[in-house]
Design an enzyme around this catalytic site. Structure first.
Site, mmCIF file in Angstrom:
data_model
loop_
_atom_site.group_PDB
_atom_site.id
_atom_site.type_symbol
_atom_site.label_atom_id
_atom_site.label_comp_id
_atom_site.label_asym_id
_atom_site.label_seq_id
_atom_site.Cartn_x
_atom_site.Cartn_y
_atom_site.Cartn_z
ATOM 1 N N TYR A 47 0.828 -1.222 0.000
ATOM 2 C CA TYR A 47 0.000 0.000 0.000
ATOM 3 C C TYR A 47 0.860 1.270 0.000
ATOM 4 O O TYR A 47 0.359 2.360 -0.239
ATOM 5 C CB TYR A 47 -0.946 0.055 1.219
ATOM 6 C CG TYR A 47 -1.981 -1.043 1.331
ATOM 7 C CD1 TYR A 47 -2.178 -1.973 0.314
ATOM 8 C CD2 TYR A 47 -2.768 -1.148 2.477
ATOM 9 C CE1 TYR A 47 -3.117 -2.987 0.451
ATOM 10 C CE2 TYR A 47 -3.715 -2.152 2.607
ATOM 11 C CZ TYR A 47 -3.882 -3.070 1.603
ATOM 12 O OH TYR A 47 -4.811 -4.073 1.756
ATOM 13 N N HIS A 105 0.287 -11.746 2.318
ATOM 14 C CA HIS A 105 -0.776 -10.982 1.641
ATOM 15 C C HIS A 105 -1.582 -11.824 0.649
ATOM 16 O O HIS A 105 -2.813 -11.724 0.593
ATOM 17 C CB HIS A 105 -0.138 -9.774 0.949
ATOM 18 C CG HIS A 105 -1.083 -8.653 0.687
ATOM 19 N ND1 HIS A 105 -0.696 -7.343 0.672
ATOM 20 C CD2 HIS A 105 -2.424 -8.637 0.436
ATOM 21 C CE1 HIS A 105 -1.745 -6.566 0.422
ATOM 22 N NE2 HIS A 105 -2.810 -7.334 0.277
HETATM 23 N N1 LIG Z 1 -5.942 -8.539 2.030
HETATM 24 C C1 LIG Z 1 -6.300 -8.050 0.872
HETATM 25 O O1 LIG Z 1 -5.935 -8.571 -0.191
HETATM 26 C C2 LIG Z 1 -7.206 -6.860 0.824
HETATM 27 C C3 LIG Z 1 -7.889 -6.553 -0.357
HETATM 28 C C4 LIG Z 1 -8.735 -5.458 -0.331
HETATM 29 C C5 LIG Z 1 -8.905 -4.719 0.839
HETATM 30 N N2 LIG Z 1 -8.187 -5.033 1.958
HETATM 31 C C6 LIG Z 1 -8.272 -4.220 3.220
HETATM 32 O O2 LIG Z 1 -9.610 -4.048 3.574
HETATM 33 C C7 LIG Z 1 -9.868 -2.653 3.719
HETATM 34 C C8 LIG Z 1 -11.343 -2.391 3.519
HETATM 35 O O3 LIG Z 1 -11.764 -2.705 2.211
HETATM 36 P P1 LIG Z 1 -12.176 -1.550 1.263
HETATM 37 O O4 LIG Z 1 -11.039 -0.624 1.182
HETATM 38 O O5 LIG Z 1 -12.752 -2.131 0.042
HETATM 39 O O6 LIG Z 1 -13.266 -0.782 2.141
HETATM 40 P P2 LIG Z 1 -14.817 -0.829 2.355
HETATM 41 O O7 LIG Z 1 -14.984 -0.297 3.719
HETATM 42 O O8 LIG Z 1 -15.442 -2.109 1.991
HETATM 43 O O9 LIG Z 1 -15.349 0.223 1.284
HETATM 44 C C9 LIG Z 1 -14.808 1.454 1.146
HETATM 45 C C10 LIG Z 1 -15.740 2.251 0.232
HETATM 46 O O10 LIG Z 1 -16.971 2.480 0.895
HETATM 47 C C11 LIG Z 1 -17.223 3.877 1.022
HETATM 48 N N3 LIG Z 1 -17.766 4.130 2.355
HETATM 49 C C12 LIG Z 1 -17.229 3.746 3.547
HETATM 50 N N4 LIG Z 1 -18.019 4.110 4.566
HETATM 51 C C13 LIG Z 1 -19.098 4.751 4.015
HETATM 52 C C14 LIG Z 1 -20.254 5.348 4.564
HETATM 53 N N5 LIG Z 1 -20.479 5.349 5.878
HETATM 54 N N6 LIG Z 1 -21.145 5.894 3.695
HETATM 55 C C15 LIG Z 1 -20.932 5.879 2.361
HETATM 56 N N7 LIG Z 1 -19.830 5.329 1.784
HETATM 57 C C16 LIG Z 1 -18.920 4.763 2.613
HETATM 58 C C17 LIG Z 1 -15.885 4.551 0.828
HETATM 59 O O11 LIG Z 1 -16.066 5.779 0.183
HETATM 60 P P3 LIG Z 1 -15.527 7.144 0.856
HETATM 61 O O12 LIG Z 1 -14.053 7.017 0.966
HETATM 62 O O13 LIG Z 1 -15.984 8.166 -0.134
HETATM 63 O O14 LIG Z 1 -16.227 7.237 2.187
HETATM 64 C C18 LIG Z 1 -15.141 3.575 -0.096
HETATM 65 O O15 LIG Z 1 -15.448 3.840 -1.447
HETATM 66 C C19 LIG Z 1 -8.867 -2.039 2.742
HETATM 67 O O16 LIG Z 1 -8.706 -0.666 2.911
HETATM 68 C C20 LIG Z 1 -7.656 -2.844 3.071
HETATM 69 O O17 LIG Z 1 -7.076 -2.389 4.288
HETATM 70 C C21 LIG Z 1 -7.370 -6.102 1.968
#
Ligand SMILES: NC(=O)c1ccc[n+]([C@@H]2O[C@H](COP(=O)([O-])OP(=O)(O)OC[C@H]3O[C@@H](n4cnc5c(N)ncnc54)[C@H](OP(=O)(O)O)[C@@H]3O)[C@@H](O)[C@H]2O)c1
Length: 278
Positions: A47, A105
């Protein structure tokens, strides 16, 4: 904040995800996230924001032991000659002398799994890492990883949201004694336009994000990651421990799963996934 307990590990049940967050995003959002009460922060070597996160943790003035920092070793660092040095680099960037949880990862790699697991065990023995785990492992690889590791694995982090039925993998992860850390709970935004989730949210007088996060953490042994770049959304995404979804609503959200619900499937990194039918 509620914790998920696995062996000696207490993992805060909602973690702040930082995938895709630039240096400017981190410096803008992370201090507010810490103020809002986030203590579990999820990053990864790939990241490229461990340094900025380390700055924010130090600048918060909050004792290091109140945080739970997770990072992930990138696949190019899996070989014995690179593994520990890459963890040292993560420690330097995070400005700390230990990582709470270190994950592999992605599973696909030319480096034998035994060598990867030996790397995890070495950094625990060296006192650089408290707990270890895996990410994006299927059932077969998880079973093999558990068998190979002298130090117990505490989590398998993988994609989990209402459109992806991961019940097979979740059940096996629990049976193996690991927690599940779910990522992409918001299904890259798909949940926000779902009228079925909208109806449930209206009934509970909550937002859709809160309903989905609650659905995740209400399941046994599940930790949810949540990411937002909007400071005004930080508090609501943590405020999911003062209400409970009725079992009919839990079931209704489970029933949203479809056969093609998977979002994250990078070629060359992903394993042969376990069945996830609707
Ligand atoms: N291990 C892996 O391979 C892997 C892969 C993917 C992700 N991850 C981890 O998992 C974390 C979470 O997954 P993700 O990043 O996909 O996050 P997520 O929480 O599933 O979704 C984030 C999205 O939702 C929106 N959002 C969040 N809260 C909101 C709310 N209350 N109202 C409206 N929109 C909202 C955000 O937009 P805004 O920013 O505009 O609020 C963003 O576009 C990652 O950041 C990473 O740390 C790990």
């Amino acid at each position: 904040m509620h914790d998920v307990h696995v062996g000696h590990a207490a993992i805060p049940a909602v973690g702040f995800g930082t995938y895709g967050m630039s240096a400017a995003d981190i410096y803008r959002v992370m201090p507010a996230a810490i103020d809002a009460g986030y203590r579990h922060i999820d990053t990864a070597q790939i990241y490229r924001n461990e340094g900025e996160i380390g700055d924010c943790v130090v600048d918060s003035g909050i004792p290091r032991n109140e945080f739970f920092l997770t990072t992930k070793v990138w696949v190019s660092n899996y070989a014995e000659r690179n593994f520990e040095a890459s963890v040292d680099e993560s420690l330097r960037k995070l400005k700390t002398d230990y990582i709470d949880l270190l994950l592999l990862h992605w599973p696909a790699s030319d480096v034998p799994l035994a060598e990867q697991i030996a790397g995890l065990n070495t950094v625990v023995r060296a006192g650089k890492v408290r707990h270890i785990g895996i990410s994006n492992f299927n059932r077969a690889l998880m079973t093999e990883a558990v068998r190979l590791s002298a130090v117990p694995l505490v989590t398998n982090q993988f994609e989990y949201h209402p459109y992806l039925n991961q019940s097979l993998l979740i059940e096996s992860t629990r049976e193996a004694g690991l927690s599940v850390t779910g990522y992409c709970g918001m299904a890259i935004g798909r949940v926000f336009s779902d009228p079925r989730l909208g109806e449930i949210a209206a009934r509970y007088e909550k937002t859709i994000a809160q309903i989905v996060l609650r659905w995740l953490v209400q399941q046994r042994g599940i930790v949810a990651l949540s990411r937002t770049t909007q400071i005004e959304r930080l508090e609501q995404n943590l405020a999911v421990f003062d209400f409970e979804l009725e079992s009919a609503d839990m079931a209704a959200i489970h029933a949203l799963a479809t056969a093609d619900g998977r979002i994250v499937d990078p070629p060359g990194l992903a394993p042969q996934w376990d069945r996830t039918e609707a």
